[in-house]
Design a protein around this motif. Structure first.
Motif, PDB file in Angstrom:
ATOM      1  N   ASN A 167      50.365  40.449  32.792  1.00 59.79           N
ATOM      2  CA  ASN A 167      49.209  39.674  33.238  1.00 59.79           C
ATOM      3  C   ASN A 167      49.509  38.900  34.516  1.00 59.79           C
ATOM      4  OD1 ASN A 167      47.406  40.480  31.258  1.00 59.79           O
ATOM      5  ND2 ASN A 167      48.027  38.879  29.841  1.00 59.79           N
ATOM      6  N   LEU A 168      50.684  38.316  34.624  1.00 59.46           N
ATOM      7  CA  LEU A 168      51.059  37.591  35.835  1.00 59.46           C
ATOM      8  C   LEU A 168      51.159  38.529  37.036  1.00 59.46           C
ATOM      9  CD1 LEU A 168      53.704  35.073  34.449  1.00 59.46           C
ATOM     10  CD2 LEU A 168      51.405  34.554  35.310  1.00 59.46           C
ATOM     11  N   ALA A 169      51.764  39.690  36.828  1.00 58.89           N
ATOM     12  CA  ALA A 169      51.888  40.662  37.913  1.00 58.89           C
ATOM     13  C   ALA A 169      50.521  41.170  38.350  1.00 58.89           C
ATOM     14  CB  ALA A 169      52.772  41.828  37.476  1.00 58.89           C
ATOM     15  N   LEU A 170      49.647  41.423  37.394  1.00 59.39           N
ATOM     16  CA  LEU A 170      48.297  41.890  37.694  1.00 59.39           C
ATOM     17  C   LEU A 170      47.518  40.833  38.461  1.00 59.39           C
ATOM     18  CD1 LEU A 170      46.067  43.974  37.456  1.00 59.39           C
ATOM     19  CD2 LEU A 170      45.570  43.079  35.162  1.00 59.39           C
ATOM     20  N   ARG A 171      47.579  39.602  38.015  1.00 62.39           N
ATOM     21  CA  ARG A 171      46.883  38.508  38.709  1.00 62.39           C
ATOM     22  C   ARG A 171      47.419  38.319  40.125  1.00 62.39           C
ATOM     23  NH1 ARG A 171      46.022  33.844  34.094  1.00 62.39           N
ATOM     24  NH2 ARG A 171      44.775  35.151  32.719  1.00 62.39           N
ATOM     25  N   ARG A 172      48.718  38.438  40.305  1.00 67.07           N
ATOM     26  CA  ARG A 172      49.329  38.318  41.633  1.00 67.07           C
ATOM     27  C   ARG A 172      48.814  39.417  42.557  1.00 67.07           C
ATOM     28  NH1 ARG A 172      54.463  38.520  40.126  1.00 67.07           N
ATOM     29  NH2 ARG A 172      54.332  36.386  39.403  1.00 67.07           N
ATOM     30  N   PHE A 173      48.745  40.640  42.042  1.00 69.92           N
ATOM     31  CA  PHE A 173      48.227  41.761  42.823  1.00 69.92           C
ATOM     32  C   PHE A 173      46.768  41.541  43.187  1.00 69.92           C
ATOM     33  CE2 PHE A 173      45.851  45.777  42.840  1.00 69.92           C
ATOM     34  CZ  PHE A 173      46.399  46.347  43.974  1.00 69.92           C
ATOM     35  N   LEU A 174      45.955  41.154  42.220  1.00 65.74           N
ATOM     36  CA  LEU A 174      44.524  40.951  42.478  1.00 65.74           C
ATOM     37  C   LEU A 174      44.287  39.810  43.457  1.00 65.74           C
ATOM     38  CD1 LEU A 174      43.081  41.532  38.905  1.00 65.74           C
ATOM     39  CD2 LEU A 174      42.951  43.071  40.884  1.00 65.74           C
ATOM     40  N   LYS A 175      45.107  38.780  43.389  1.00 60.05           N
ATOM     41  CA  LYS A 175      44.987  37.678  44.350  1.00 60.05           C
ATOM     42  C   LYS A 175      45.297  38.187  45.755  1.00 60.05           C
ATOM     43  CE  LYS A 175      46.577  33.010  45.377  1.00 60.05           C
ATOM     44  NZ  LYS A 175      47.381  31.881  44.961  1.00 60.05           N
ATOM     45  N   GLU A 176      46.351  38.985  45.896  1.00 54.70           N
ATOM     46  CA  GLU A 176      46.704  39.546  47.202  1.00 54.70           C
ATOM     47  C   GLU A 176      45.571  40.431  47.734  1.00 54.70           C
ATOM     48  OE1 GLU A 176      49.967  42.528  49.234  1.00 54.70           O
ATOM     49  OE2 GLU A 176      50.488  41.523  47.364  1.00 54.70           O
ATOM     50  N   VAL A 177      44.999  41.243  46.859  1.00 49.41           N
ATOM     51  CA  VAL A 177      43.879  42.106  47.267  1.00 49.41           C
ATOM     52  C   VAL A 177      42.701  41.254  47.730  1.00 49.41           C
ATOM     53  CG1 VAL A 177      42.120  43.714  46.412  1.00 49.41           C
ATOM     54  CG2 VAL A 177      44.520  44.065  45.820  1.00 49.41           C
ATOM     55  N   GLY A 178      42.366  40.238  46.964  1.00 51.22           N
ATOM     56  CA  GLY A 178      41.232  39.384  47.311  1.00 51.22           C
ATOM     57  C   GLY A 178      41.421  38.648  48.618  1.00 51.22           C
ATOM     58  N   VAL A 179      42.574  38.036  48.794  1.00 50.66           N
ATOM     59  CA  VAL A 179      42.843  37.254  50.009  1.00 50.66           C
ATOM     60  C   VAL A 179      42.902  38.158  51.230  1.00 50.66           C
ATOM     61  CG1 VAL A 179      44.558  35.821  51.179  1.00 50.66           C
ATOM     62  CG2 VAL A 179      43.967  35.345  48.807  1.00 50.66           C
ATOM     63  N   SER A 180      43.643  39.253  51.138  1.00 52.12           N
ATOM     64  CA  SER A 180      43.776  40.132  52.303  1.00 52.12           C
ATOM     65  C   SER A 180      42.449  40.823  52.623  1.00 52.12           C
ATOM     66  CB  SER A 180      44.894  41.154  52.102  1.00 52.12           C
ATOM     67  OG  SER A 180      44.620  42.011  51.019  1.00 52.12           O
ATOM     68  N   SER A 181      41.670  41.164  51.610  1.00 50.58           N
ATOM     69  CA  SER A 181      40.362  41.781  51.852  1.00 50.58           C
ATOM     70  C   SER A 181      39.420  40.808  52.545  1.00 50.58           C
ATOM     71  CB  SER A 181      39.735  42.246  50.533  1.00 50.58           C
ATOM     72  OG  SER A 181      40.530  43.244  49.939  1.00 50.58           O
ATOM     73  N   GLN A 182      39.407  39.564  52.100  1.00 53.53           N
ATOM     74  CA  GLN A 182      38.568  38.560  52.740  1.00 53.53           C
ATOM     75  C   GLN A 182      38.955  38.378  54.202  1.00 53.53           C
ATOM     76  OE1 GLN A 182      38.220  34.778  50.751  1.00 53.53           O
ATOM     77  NE2 GLN A 182      37.226  33.813  52.503  1.00 53.53           N
ATOM     78  N   GLN A 183      40.252  38.326  54.466  1.00 51.82           N
ATOM     79  CA  GLN A 183      40.719  38.160  55.845  1.00 51.82           C
ATOM     80  C   GLN A 183      40.297  39.333  56.721  1.00 51.82           C
ATOM     81  OE1 GLN A 183      44.906  37.679  55.053  1.00 51.82           O
ATOM     82  NE2 GLN A 183      44.752  35.443  54.925  1.00 51.82           N
ATOM     83  N   GLU A 184      40.379  40.535  56.200  1.00 47.34           N
ATOM     84  CA  GLU A 184      39.997  41.717  56.965  1.00 47.34           C
ATOM     85  C   GLU A 184      38.495  41.763  57.219  1.00 47.34           C
ATOM     86  OE1 GLU A 184      41.873  44.226  58.579  1.00 47.34           O
ATOM     87  OE2 GLU A 184      43.224  42.536  58.282  1.00 47.34           O
ATOM     88  N   ILE A 185      37.701  41.395  56.222  1.00 42.85           N
ATOM     89  CA  ILE A 185      36.251  41.374  56.410  1.00 42.85           C
ATOM     90  C   ILE A 185      35.871  40.314  57.434  1.00 42.85           C
ATOM     91  CG2 ILE A 185      34.030  40.877  55.303  1.00 42.85           C
ATOM     92  CD1 ILE A 185      35.280  42.206  52.743  1.00 42.85           C
ATOM     93  N   GLU A 186      36.464  39.138  57.345  1.00 45.25           N
ATOM     94  CA  GLU A 186      36.196  38.084  58.326  1.00 45.25           C
ATOM     95  C   GLU A 186      36.589  38.542  59.731  1.00 45.25           C
ATOM     96  OE1 GLU A 186      38.442  34.851  56.680  1.00 45.25           O
ATOM     97  OE2 GLU A 186      36.768  34.172  55.431  1.00 45.25           O
TER      98      GLU A 186
END
Length: 64
Positions: A7-26
């Motif tokens: 669960n910790l590894a999954l949450r870490r991955f999803l956080k990275e996806v969310g943050v990096s995706s937001q940065q790319e869209i911006e």
């Protein structure tokens, strides 16, 4: 304990996806002068090597 590790590894991955995706869209909105110009159609595809996972999420982002 293994479940907690997963669960910790999954949450870490999803956080990275969310943050990096937001940065790319911006970035793309800024570089293309899209702010205030309708909506941006987006699509996210998730795959997992060695499996048949193929999950697609489509959406629209209001550009203000």
């Amino acid at each position: 304990m293994e479940n907690e590790t997963f669960n910790l590894a999954l949450r870490r991955f999803l956080k990275e996806v969310g943050v990096s995706s937001q940065q790319e869209i911006e970035r793309i909105v800024r570089e293309n002068g899209l702010a205030g110009k309708g909506t941006l159609a987006v699509k996210m595809e998730l795959t997992a090597e060695g499996t048949n996972l193929h999950h697609v999420v489509n959406g629209k982002i209001n550009l203000g």
